[in-house]
Design an enzyme around this catalytic site. Structure first.
Site, PDB file in Angstrom:
ATOM      1  N   HIS A   1       9.957  -4.299   4.750  1.00  0.00           N
ATOM      2  CA  HIS A   1      10.418  -2.911   4.634  1.00  0.00           C
ATOM      3  C   HIS A   1      10.665  -2.295   6.005  1.00  0.00           C
ATOM      4  CE1 HIS A   1       6.039  -2.258   4.884  1.00  0.00           C
ATOM      5  NE2 HIS A   1       6.133  -0.945   4.833  1.00  0.00           N
TER       6      HIS A   1
ATOM      7  N   GLU B   1       3.502  -5.334   8.829  1.00  0.00           N
ATOM      8  CA  GLU B   1       2.201  -5.156   8.149  1.00  0.00           C
ATOM      9  C   GLU B   1       1.694  -6.478   7.577  1.00  0.00           C
ATOM     10  OE1 GLU B   1       2.619  -0.454   6.893  1.00  0.00           O
ATOM     11  OE2 GLU B   1       2.945  -1.968   5.372  1.00  0.00           O
TER      12      GLU B   1
ATOM     13  N   HIS C   1       0.817  -1.228   0.000  1.00  0.00           N
ATOM     14  CA  HIS C   1       0.000   0.000   0.000  1.00  0.00           C
ATOM     15  C   HIS C   1       0.851   1.279   0.000  1.00  0.00           C
ATOM     16  CE1 HIS C   1      -0.072  -0.630   4.656  1.00  0.00           C
ATOM     17  NE2 HIS C   1       0.902   0.195   4.343  1.00  0.00           N
TER      18      HIS C   1
ATOM     19  N   HIS D   1      -1.984   4.627   9.729  1.00  0.00           N
ATOM     20  CA  HIS D   1      -0.642   5.185   9.948  1.00  0.00           C
ATOM     21  C   HIS D   1      -0.692   6.554  10.601  1.00  0.00           C
ATOM     22  CE1 HIS D   1      -0.219   2.331   6.585  1.00  0.00           C
ATOM     23  NE2 HIS D   1       1.062   2.281   6.801  1.00  0.00           N
TER      24      HIS D   1
HETATM   25  C1  DHB Z   1       6.191   3.253   2.455  1.00  0.00           C
HETATM   26  C2  DHB Z   1       5.673   1.990   2.793  1.00  0.00           C
HETATM   27  C3  DHB Z   1       4.556   1.905   3.626  1.00  0.00           C
HETATM   28  O1  DHB Z   1       3.994   0.722   4.013  1.00  0.00           O
HETATM   29  C4  DHB Z   1       3.940   3.051   4.087  1.00  0.00           C
HETATM   30  O2  DHB Z   1       2.824   2.923   4.852  1.00  0.00           O
HETATM   31  C5  DHB Z   1       4.452   4.297   3.781  1.00  0.00           C
HETATM   32  C6  DHB Z   1       5.584   4.406   2.943  1.00  0.00           C
HETATM   33  C7  DHB Z   1       7.382   3.380   1.541  1.00  0.00           C
HETATM   34  O3  DHB Z   1       8.024   2.373   1.206  1.00  0.00           O
HETATM   35  O4  DHB Z   1       7.665   4.510   1.118  1.00  0.00           O
HETATM   36 FE    FE Z   2       2.441   1.029   5.541  1.00  0.00          FE
END
Ligand code: DHB
Ligand code: FE
Length: 291
Positions: free
Chosen positions: A197, A244, A12, A59
Site C-alpha cells: 500500500h 510495514e 491494521h 504512526h
Molecule cells: C491505511 C493503512 C495503514 O497501514 C495505516 O496505518 C493507515 C491507513 C489505509 O489503507 O487507509
Molecule cells: Fe499502517
C-alpha cells in the site's frame, strides 16, 4: 518454559476499527476480509495463548519524527491508546507482561540489539485493530483480556529503516528469548501492517498483487529469500507503506520450529491496502516428540 504456539500476520488499517464499531462485519465490502478471521478465532481457542508479542509500527501517536527509535520494546503493566483522529472509538487499555518484556529486552541487548525501553507507551491502531480482530469479544467487553501483550515497535515510517535481514534477526533473537523464559507461558507472535500500500504521493493507491503473493509464499519456508530486497526495492515493489512488512519478517523470525501456513486470506482492497491475514504453525509438537 514458555512455548511459541505460532504466528499471526494481519493488516491494521484504521477503517477496520470503524467497521467493527459500526458492526459492519457482514456488509458486502467487509465480509470477505472478516471471514479470514474465522480460522484465526478457531486457532486461538485451540492454542490458548497467554501472551501476544506484537511487532508493529507506530504512526505518530507515541513516537513522532523528532524522536524515532529503530526498535522500541514496551515494558509496561498496561498500554493505553488515544484518539488518533481516524474517527474510531479509543480502544480499552490492554494489560502488559512487564516481566516478559524485561526478559526480552535483556536478551535483545545481549544479542546487540540496542533497543529503546518504554515503561510508558501509547499503542496506536497498529496494535489495537489487530487485537480487536483477534479477540473481538474481549475488545468490546469490560471483562479482563484473555492475553497480555508485549508490543515491539519497528520504525517503518522515517528513513533510514532497518532492513529485512535485520528484522528477521530481531525476530530470531526474540524467538530464542521467549523459549528461554522459565514461566510456562503460551506465546503467540503477531506481525501487523501491510501488505502492499501507498497512502501518499503520485502512486497513492498503489497495490502489487503479484509481489504480495510472492511475499506470502516465500515468508513461510524461505524468509531469507526476501532479504535480497533493499528497502528501496521494497518501496518500489510494495509502496511506501508496504514496508510495514518488516513487522511480518520479525514475526516470522520469532518462529523457531517447523513453520507451516495454516490459513491465508488475501483481499483487495481494504481502504488503500492489500489486506492479508495468515496463521503460521510453529511445529513445536513435532519437535518435542522428536526430542
Ligand atoms: C491505511 C493503512 C495503514 O497501514 C495505516 O496505518 C493507515 C491507513 C489505509 O489503507 O487507509
Ligand atoms: Fe499502517
Amino acid at each position: 518454559m514458555a512455548v511459541i504456539v505460532g504466528g499471526v500476520g494481519t493488516t491494521h488499517v484504521p477503517s477496520i476499527g470503524k467497521a467493527i464499531a459500526e458492526k459492519k462485519q457482514n456488509d458486502a465490502y467487509w465480509k470477505p476480509f472478516f471471514k479470514g478471521f474465522d480460522y484465526v478465532h478457531y486457532w486461538l481457542t485451540r492454542t490458548k495463548p497467554d501472551v501476544a508479542v506484537v511487532f508493529y509500527n507506530d504512526h505518530g501517536l507515541n513516537f513522532f519524527l523528532d524522536k524515532m527509535p529503530t526498535f522500541a520494546v514496551g515494558a509496561a503493566a498496561e498500554y493505553r491508546s488515544e484518539d488518533e483522529g481516524w474517527g474510531i472509538p479509543v480502544s480499552r487499555p490492554i494489560p502488559g507482561d512487564a516481566a516478559l518484556s524485561w526478559h526480552l529486552i535483556n536478551a535483545l541487548v545481549a544479542d546487540e540489539f540496542d533497543v529503546t525501553t518504554c515503561q510508558e507507551m501509547l499503542i496506536d491502531h497498529a496494535v489495537t485493530v489487530p487485537m480487536a480482530l483477534m479477540w473481538p469479544a474481549a475488545a468490546s467487553s469490560t471483562k479482563p483480556w484473555p492475553v497480555k501483550i508485549v508490543p515491539i515497535q519497528i520504525n517503518t515510517v522515517q528513513h533510514p529503516l532497518p532492513g529485512l535481514a535485520r528484522c528477521l534477526k530481531l525476530g530470531r533473537s526474540i524467538g530464542r528469548a521467549i523459549e528461554s523464559y522459565e514461566p510456562e507461558l503460551r506465546v503467540v507472535v503477531v506481525g501487523t501492517g501491510g501488505l502492499s500500500h501507498q497512502l501518499d504521493g503520485t502512486r497513492a493507491g498503489f497495490i502489487n498483487k503479484e509481489f504480495d503473493k510472492l511475499c506470502l509464499d516465500r515468508i513461510v519456508t524461505e524468509p531469507e529469500a526476501l532479504t535480497r530486497y533493499s528497502i528501496h526495492d521494497w518501496v518500489e515493489q510494495s509502496g511506501s507503506q508496504g514496508v510495514e512488512f518488516l513487522n511480518w519478517m520479525a514475526m516470522r523470525g520469532a518462529l523457531t520450529g517447523r513453520v507451516s501456513e495454516l490459513s491465508r486470506n488475501y483481499h483487495i482492497p481494504i481502504s488503500n491496502t492489500a489486506a492479508a491475514t495468515v496463521v503460521y504453525e510453529n511445529g513445536t509438537e513435532v519437535r518435542s516428540k522428536a526430542a
